[in-house]
Design an enzyme around this catalytic site. Structure first.
Site, PDB file in Angstrom:
ATOM      1  N   HIS A  47      45.810  38.091  42.409  1.00 11.99           N
ATOM      2  CA  HIS A  47      45.853  39.460  41.895  1.00 11.99           C
ATOM      3  C   HIS A  47      46.005  40.413  43.074  1.00 11.99           C
ATOM      4  O   HIS A  47      45.128  40.519  43.927  1.00 11.99           O
ATOM      5  CB  HIS A  47      44.572  39.773  41.126  1.00 11.99           C
ATOM      6  CG  HIS A  47      44.523  41.173  40.605  1.00 11.99           C
ATOM      7  ND1 HIS A  47      45.416  41.649  39.679  1.00 11.99           N
ATOM      8  CD2 HIS A  47      43.697  42.212  40.897  1.00 11.99           C
ATOM      9  CE1 HIS A  47      45.143  42.911  39.415  1.00 11.99           C
ATOM     10  NE2 HIS A  47      44.103  43.278  40.148  1.00 11.99           N
ATOM     11  N   ASP A  49      46.518  44.194  44.081  1.00 14.38           N
ATOM     12  CA  ASP A  49      46.482  45.607  43.706  1.00 14.38           C
ATOM     13  C   ASP A  49      47.486  46.386  44.544  1.00 14.38           C
ATOM     14  O   ASP A  49      47.552  46.223  45.767  1.00 14.38           O
ATOM     15  CB  ASP A  49      45.085  46.182  43.917  1.00 14.38           C
ATOM     16  CG  ASP A  49      44.089  45.658  42.892  1.00 14.38           C
ATOM     17  OD1 ASP A  49      44.417  45.705  41.690  1.00 14.38           O
ATOM     18  OD2 ASP A  49      43.012  45.184  43.288  1.00 14.38           O
ATOM     19  N   ASP A 171      42.863  42.887  34.906  1.00 14.77           N
ATOM     20  CA  ASP A 171      41.970  43.701  35.732  1.00 14.77           C
ATOM     21  C   ASP A 171      41.878  45.137  35.249  1.00 14.77           C
ATOM     22  O   ASP A 171      41.348  45.985  35.948  1.00 14.77           O
ATOM     23  CB  ASP A 171      42.442  43.675  37.193  1.00 14.77           C
ATOM     24  CG  ASP A 171      41.374  44.183  38.149  1.00 14.77           C
ATOM     25  OD1 ASP A 171      40.176  44.032  37.838  1.00 14.77           O
ATOM     26  OD2 ASP A 171      41.724  44.746  39.200  1.00 14.77           O
ATOM     27  N   HIS A 417      46.477  50.570  37.861  1.00 12.53           N
ATOM     28  CA  HIS A 417      45.131  50.792  37.334  1.00 12.53           C
ATOM     29  C   HIS A 417      44.118  51.226  38.393  1.00 12.53           C
ATOM     30  O   HIS A 417      42.939  51.422  38.056  1.00 12.53           O
ATOM     31  CB  HIS A 417      44.624  49.524  36.632  1.00 12.53           C
ATOM     32  CG  HIS A 417      44.531  48.327  37.516  1.00 12.53           C
ATOM     33  ND1 HIS A 417      45.579  47.467  37.716  1.00 12.53           N
ATOM     34  CD2 HIS A 417      43.516  47.842  38.258  1.00 12.53           C
ATOM     35  CE1 HIS A 417      45.218  46.507  38.532  1.00 12.53           C
ATOM     36  NE2 HIS A 417      43.978  46.711  38.880  1.00 12.53           N
TER      37      HIS A 417
END
Length: 1451
Positions: A47, A49, A171, A417
């Site tokens: 993951h 970001d 997430d 996000h």
């Protein structure tokens, strides 16, 4: 066992369908699951970001290692290297932004390697959006744009094999229902989520619904359903099995001679964890995520340990748990549960959303709904600007540009996000703002060039186009614009991005006391000068010296067009000096000449009253009689010393209710002809303006909050509360991503006793609006917002919105920074607006419900007109009269039906245009009129909920050449898109929903229910349940099977054999068993006797002999079994179809005839890449649209994509690919209508030949019947010719040789009553030529005979949005451009009235048309009548996406 233990000969079936042949099995892309065992899908992922504690670039290059060691480019290189070591390994990526950055830097060889891994299914993209977007704070249009841009980049680089099949929202801090609906319409097979509220998770575990069916829309129904899987470990690896160098878990040592040997212990720990996880899932396939945040920078550590784990578990003799562990991907897991999931139990259907997200009983992640409010406003305005740039690019007939790509990159990046939520560190936020500002600045110059193209004469006769510059003032919200303050005269262009004509109130800084404003009709425009409040003049960072604003109303701004104005100040030096003197005195006295201490203002519709004593809002009243008692004030939640504090993510107030900042407010009123205002001052840092516009039915509240004083507290969170007399019983509604409204309550519905939730748990995201309505009256009130807020209705009749946050604490979720925003050396000052709309929610206005009117107002506010300024030095009042193009619209008058909204209009690939149309109706219209008194059913039926759009009549100056429909994300052609139909595999509430007959305007269901059944349904509906709900508790009986086992195999008693069957080692027995049981799976490809497998290589003699031997054995067993059992073939969708005709006897039963042997094709499959994807076959290098825009937009021409079918040597047979075996066509499920009785849709050569033969026979018989009349006609003509030779020749020419123009009109009129499939029209043509002949009787009068000749060419079975042009019978013709029939009828009447004689038309004789009398028009056909019309139909709330090519192709 690994695939590398066998020798396979690759067979290339399609772009991403690799199948390997061996002597024992045929493994597909997905790993082989083990029958009777617990199949563990290890999903290796990382993951990443796109900005959090480091910026996007810092994460990618790995800089600032002191903050974080994350290095994204190292992850890509490390994973790519390790995947090449073992063919079993797989990896899953999700975000496209990082992939695109990495892809541009790679060499052709690296790109080719990566692409080959994608084709093999070893690298998969899940989600595929530009970033992993936030779900709570974005609008639905922003979400669509994010996925459209990310999936387009995947198509440009990886082709069809890179298409994501699973959505990956692991997430995000909660999940909305509208996002689920959008993902389902984009074609995803399933959704994986990570964060779920702690109470909801406990309920899921108790009720065994960690997997459930999520219905995204009650209106769209099954079209919005998506299978949702809740990850067990969020998205991290099981505890103790993180093999990254960021983790401290022990590696697996599998050398028994080593003293550190721990393989047995580690394997036992792993098995115990997955068995505990498996208890909460209803089938023997589970997902184990192996990854985390920025993991796999050293992919070797992960894959080496996972290899040991897999080998030790699968090969260990003491594997008493019978666990099968393997590498997998999200799509492979979905396929496994689709084929082998439990079908004896109804799965739960979710119809709500998962908000708010609470990580524990005292922590609810509801603070980020409001965090960084200025950033949220900036992002919304940037997306509106992006929409305008896209539209202007298409209107100006320009193609994609680098500036537009740059703006797409930046805007979609901030939808991440951790960006739009305000949960990134301050320097990261500053970097986001920098990127977005630079992109906007670059696009501003591009827009100036586009507007110059649309307004060529605005610069004056001596000025060239290049010198004409249009300016956008991005600081108008603080009444500052340097351009307008420096110009004496200017030209204003007001662009309307909406699909409806609107009027808008313009406000701009004023530098003079008098102005001359002239509109596009050269008429003087009324204006008003309003002094600026002191709070705006003194805003930190404001440099302007302007102290008043110019207000005027811009009327009749056309849809997707602009209206222009000439603005020039009228100088009066003495008057201006006097005004400056009064302004100086105003600073000493609170009231001037324009200010009045009056506690009420009113316009044509509304009246607002204040309390004289407190100065707070007291009541609002509508002209229709609705009056609401209301008070409004600002409050604050303080942060004190406590164990848990609020932060950027969470909202943890110290008290259950806030404290008012003041009890009284000072006020004064300003009245004018255009706007009326009441200005309130609560404190030194909170002021507010209550404003009424002329002609508007809403109340606008403009507030300025900040800098928030901290004092002795650790922070404050500012809210505004509207307290009304509406009795809402604790129920309120908030929007879901700006679209559907969700019912909310602050009472805990799950507890046995009525208990109220804490206020932090009752906060919900308000993207555009929050509403309450009365339960004992018809009053309702909504508050619209200009950015996302957190909101609630905690007490009866209240509406609470959080507008600002300033905190000195951190909530401990990894950000490690307080939310203390500062600007210009002080705390952040926020300026925003709210709009109050209220009325009778039971009353409909202009066929719109109250909710639909509120949604329209929110959409209108979100897409406000944009102002473009240019210098007017060379234009005076006299020249302004001669300026052309002062008003323009890209849409024809009456071209776009009411309630249809153009959601997207942007340049696409190869000169095409992407168009999205949205039906803004929220529920069927016809249901609202059932209580009205009507004379007949036809009046009731005319009020349709489905709206038909004529695309050809939509655009004004762009002629459509071709239209093709795509999925919602525009990454697949609709006719090629496939999706798993879970209703055929699972039982769930709503799974049997289908497209209703009323969804297809031209289709009527032939089947009718019995009266008893209808009464039973009505009774159930009144009781609140349906038949399917009654069937849920029933346990479905297992299907009886005929088991042929070739080898003895031990079966463990712990496994229920009713759920899944064991597989035989013998491939022949597997094939027989699959056909007998009517099942398909991903291990064996079941092929019936009418299908063959196509290969690209010639088999050698040994393999051919082996395969034919297996087939012969299969046919012998099959024939013996067929003698005593009726055979039916079960399709993948779970329905039963009859056996082929060849195996039936005269009685209709299946005989014992031996089926045809299966053969294998020896011809190479030739596929042509679709226009969605780059040509991967001609070159190893993939050229992106951003790297070489000129190449993509000019040289690549759209070509027709041929359907990919693998035909065998026997004509008419086709193979079923691995994907087709599992999925179903989206078009077939949701868009295709059932054929009319008058329209035969043929798909195979056999049916087409049969259809043509019958048609020719009918035409031949018809010609025979009219031959006698034709002979008689010839005799009469000869007789008339002898009597009147000259007149006869002229009449013969008039009647027997109609012109091409008239022939087309006659042809079209003959089909006026023909039924058409409206929701997805096909190519419809009248396959008969009509030749009109007049048979003369005595007296020179005759009658018409219509001869119909069958056309040779049969209709082609392709999906197209074409039908012959005809007007909508439900709409009266009003516009000549839109309704071509009106002109035709008028011309016909004129021709019929020649010589003062009007011929009467026969009644009930549709074939008897008036004849043309202009023989010279034979070679002058009418183009509009000869070209097809593109017609589509939209259901309520439906969005349909199209790629359009124009004749004047965009360059």
């Amino acid at each position: 066992m690994g695939l590398n233990r066998y020798r396979y000969a690759p067979v290339y079936l399609s772009a991403c369908k690799w199948i390997y042949w061996s002597s024992s099995r045929i493994p597909p892309q997905c790993p082989i699951t083990k029958d009777g065992a617990l199949n563990v899908h290890l999903i290796a992922h990382s993951h990443m970001d796109a900005g959090w504690v480091k910026t996007f670039d810092e994460y990618y290059y790995g800089s600032r290692t002191g903050v974080s060691t994350a290095n994204v480019q190292l992850i890509f290189h490390s994973v790519l290297s390790e995947l090449l070591h073992d063919k079993r390994r797989k990896f899953t990526f999700s975000e496209t932004a990082y992939f695109w950055r990495w892809w541009k830097e790679q060499r052709p060889g690296t790109r080719s390697t990566f692409r080959s891994l994608v084709q093999d299914g070893r690298i998969e993209f899940a989600g595929g959006g530009w970033t992993q977007n936030d779900e709570a704070t974005l609008g639905y249009g922003q979400i669509i744009d994010l996925f459209t841009w990310g999936l387009r980049k995947i198509n440009d680089t990886l082709g069809p094999c890179g298409k994501p099949k699973a959505a990956w929202q692991i997430d995000t801090y909660g999940h909305t229902r509208e996002q689920v609906s959008l993902l389902a319409q984009m074609g995803y097979d399933g959704l994986f989520i990570g964060r779920v509220d702690h109470k909801e998770r406990e309920t899921m575990l108790e009720e065994d619904r960690m997997e459930f069916m999520w219905r995204g829309s009650d209106v769209l129904g099954k079209m919005s359903d998506i299978m949702t899987h809740t990850l067990f470990n969020l998205y991290n690896a099981p505890e103790g099995f993180c093999f990254d160098f960021l983790c401290s878990d022990e590696p697996i040592v599998d050398d028994p001679d080593n003293r550190a040997y721990n393989a047995d212990k580690r394997v036992n720990d792993f098995i115990s964890q997955i068995e505990r996880q498996a208890k909460y899932y209803d089938h023997d396939n589970i997902v184990v995520t192996m990854g985390g945040d920025f993991t796999y920078q050293s992919a070797a550590n992960w894959f080496m340990n996972m290899d040991k784990l897999i080998n030790h578990i699968n090969t260990h003799p003491a594997n008493i748990s019978d666990v099968n562990v393997f590498y997998s991907t999200p799509s492979c897991y979905l396929k496994a549960i689709y084929l082998y999931g439990r079908r004896d139990k109804a799965i739960y259907t979710e119809r709500n959303d998962h908000l708010p997200y609470g990580s524990d009983a005292h922590t609810y992640w509801t603070g980020y709904y409001t965090s960084r409010p200025s950033l949220k406003y900036f992002i919304r305005q940037a997306h509106t600007f992006l929409t305008v740039v896209k539209q202007l690019t298409v209107i100006a007939k320009m193609g994609d540009s680098f500036e537009l790509h740059l703006l797409r990159h930046a805007v979609n990046l901030l939808f991440h996000h951790d960006a739009v939520t305000g949960t990134s560190q301050q320097h990261v936020t500053n970097d986001f703002i920098r990127m977005l500002s630079e992109a906007i600045e670059a696009c501003t110059k591009k827009v100036s060039n586009l507007l110059t193209y649309l307004t060529p004469t605005w610069g004056g006769s001596r000025r060239t186009k290049n010198n004409q510059q249009f300016i956008i003032c991005h600081e108008m919200n603080i009444s500052q614009c340097r351009f307008t303050e420096m110009q004496e005269s200017m030209l204003l262009l007001v662009y309307n991005p909406l699909s409806i004509k609107i009027y808008h109130h313009i406000r701009m800084p004023a530098i003079a006391l008098h102005y001359s404003i002239r509109d596009y009709n050269d008429e003087e425009v009324e204006y008003q000068l309003v002094p600026l409040p002191a709070a705006v003049i003194n805003l930190p960072g404001r440099k302007s010296t302007v102290i008043q604003e110019l207000w005027f109303e811009a009327e009749n701004i056309p849809p997707l067009g602009y209206a222009s104005y000439y603005i020039a100040p009228v100088r009066a030096q003495l008057e201006e000096n006097e005004f400056a003197r009064k302004l100086t005195q105003q600073n000493k006295t609170p009231v001037n000449d324009q200010q009045e201490i009056i506690p009420h203002i009113a316009n044509e519709y509304l009246k607002v009253s204040l309390n004289k004593d407190s100065g707070l809002l007291e009541s609002i009243q509508h002209v229709d009689g609705v009056r609401i008692q209301i008070s409004q004030n600002f409050y604050s939640y303080s942060q004190t010393q406590q164990s848990q504090q609020s932060g950027a993510y969470s909202f943890r107030p110290d008290k259950p209710r806030p404290t008012p900042v003041t009890e009284k407010a000072t006020y004064h009123a300003i009245r004018g002809t255009i706007v009326k205002e009441i200005r309130q001052r609560f404190t030194d840092w909170i002021t507010q303006i209550i404003r009424l516009y002329r002609g508007e039915e809403f109340i606008e509240i403009e507030w300025v909050v900040g800098p928030v004083p901290i004092g002795n507290d650790l922070g404050k969170e500012i809210v505004t509360i509207f307290n009304t007399n509406i009795t809402n019983n604790g129920v309120f509604h908030t929007d879901s991503n700006g679209r559907q409204m969700m019912k909310r309550t602050c009472w805990n519905e799950t507890s046995s006793q009525q208990q109220k939730k804490p206020v932090s748990a009752c906060y919900f995201p308000v993207t555009s609006r929050i509403c309450i309505q009365s339960y004992n009256s018809s009053a309702a009130m909504c508050v619209l917002t200009d950015r996302t807020h957190g909101g609630t209705s905690y007490n009866e009749g209240e509406l609470e919105l959080m507008v600002h946050r300033r905190l000195l604490t951190d909530d401990g979720f990894g950000l490690e920074e307080s939310l203390n925003e500062e600007a210009h050396g002080v705390g952040l000052v926020v300026k925003g607006r709210h709009r109050i709309l209220f009325g009778n929610f039971r009353q409909e206005v202009e066929d719109q419900s109250f909710n639909e009117r509120i949604a329209q107002a929110a959409r209108r506010w979100d897409m406000e007109p944009m102002l473009f300024f240019t210098s007017g030095d060379k234009v005076n009042k006299r020249k302004w009269q001669n300026v052309r193009n002062k008003r323009y619209s890209a849409i024809k008058v009456h071209g776009l039906p009411r309630f249809i909204h153009i959601l997207t209009l942007e340049p696409w690939k190869s000169g095409s245009v992407l168009l999205r149309l949205e039906n803004t109706l929220e529920k069927p219209v016809r249901g609202r009129f059932r209580n009205e008194k009507v004379e007949g059913p036809e009046e009731y039926l005319n009020k349709q909920s489905h709206i038909t759009v004529h695309l050809r009549s939509l655009f004004a100056n762009m002629k459509i050449k071709r239209v093709r429909e795509t999925t919602l994300a525009a990454n697949q052609w609709l006719e090629d898109a496939r999706q798993m139909d879970w209703s055929t595999r699972y039982v769930y509430n709503g799974g049997d929903d289908d497209i209703l007959p009323e969804d297809n305007l031209d289709y009527k269901d032939d089947k009718t229910k019995e009266p008893t059944s209808e009464r039973h349904d009505e009774e159930n509906k009144e009781m609140g349940y349906s038949d399917e709900e009654q069937d849920y508790p029933r346990r479905k009986a297992p299907r009886k099977r005929i088991r042929l086992i070739g080898r003895d195999r031990k079966q463990k008693p712990s496994v229920d054999d009713n759920y899944r069957r064991k597989r035989s080692i013998n491939i022949t027995e597997n094939i027989i068993e699959n056909i007998i049981n009517g099942t398909f799976n991903d291990k064996d490809e079941i092929i019936d006797h009418n299908t063959t497998v196509e290969t690209t290589t010639l088999f050698d003699e040994e393999k051919t002999t082996l395969i034919h031997g297996v087939m012969n054995s299969f046919h012998n067993n099959y024939s013996a079994w067929q003698d005593h059992r009726l055979f039916q073939q079960r399709n993948i969708n779970g329905t039963w179809s009859k056996a082929p005709r060849g195996n039936r006897d005269m009685s209709g039963k299946i005989g014992a005839k031996k089926p045809n042997k299966m053969r294998f094709m020896k011809n190479r499959l030739k596929t042509e890449p679709a226009k969605f994807f780059i040509d991967l076959g001609n070159s190893d290098e993939a050229l992106s649209s951003e790297e070489d825009l000129s190449l993509n937009l000019k040289k690549r021409t759209p070509r027709k994509r041929k359907p990919t079918k693998r035909k065998s040597i026997d004509a008419g047979t086709e193979t079923i690919t691995e994907e087709e075996d599992v999925t179903k066509s989206i078009y077939e499920m949701y868009y295709k209508n059932k054929p009319n009785i008058h329209l035969k849709y043929v798909t195979s050569e056999e049916d087409r030949e049969d259809h043509n033969y019958r048609s020719q026979r009918r035409a031949k018989n018809h010609r025979r019947r009219i031959e006698e009349e034709t002979d008689r006609s010839q005799e009469i003509r000869k007789k008339n010719r002898r009597d009147q030779p000259i007149e006869f020749e002229q009449r013969k020419q008039d009647f027997d040789e109609p012109s091409d123009r008239r022939r087309m009109r006659l042809k079209k009129k003959g089909r006026r009553n023909e039924k058409v499939w409206s929701s997805m029209p096909f190519l419809i043509s009248d396959h008969r030529e009509k030749v009109k002949r007049r048979i003369f009787d005595d007296g020179n009068e005759g009658r018409e005979v219509v001869e119909e000749r069958r056309m040779r060419k049969a209709p082609q079975p392709r999906l197209s949005l074409i039908r012959t042009k005809r007007p909508d019978p439900r709409v009266e013709p009003k516009d000549q451009d839109y309704y071509g029939e009106e002109e035709d009828d008028r011309d016909q009447e004129e021709m019929d009235n020649t010589d003062g004689v009007r011929r009467k038309r026969a009644i009930n004789r549709p074939t008897e048309e008036p004849l043309p009398e202009n023989p010279n028009s034979e070679h002058d056909p009418d183009p509009p009548d000869t070209e097809p019309d593109y017609v589509i139909t939209l259901r309520p709330t439906q969005i349909r996406t199209f790629i359009i090519w124009f004749h004047n192709q965009i360059i």
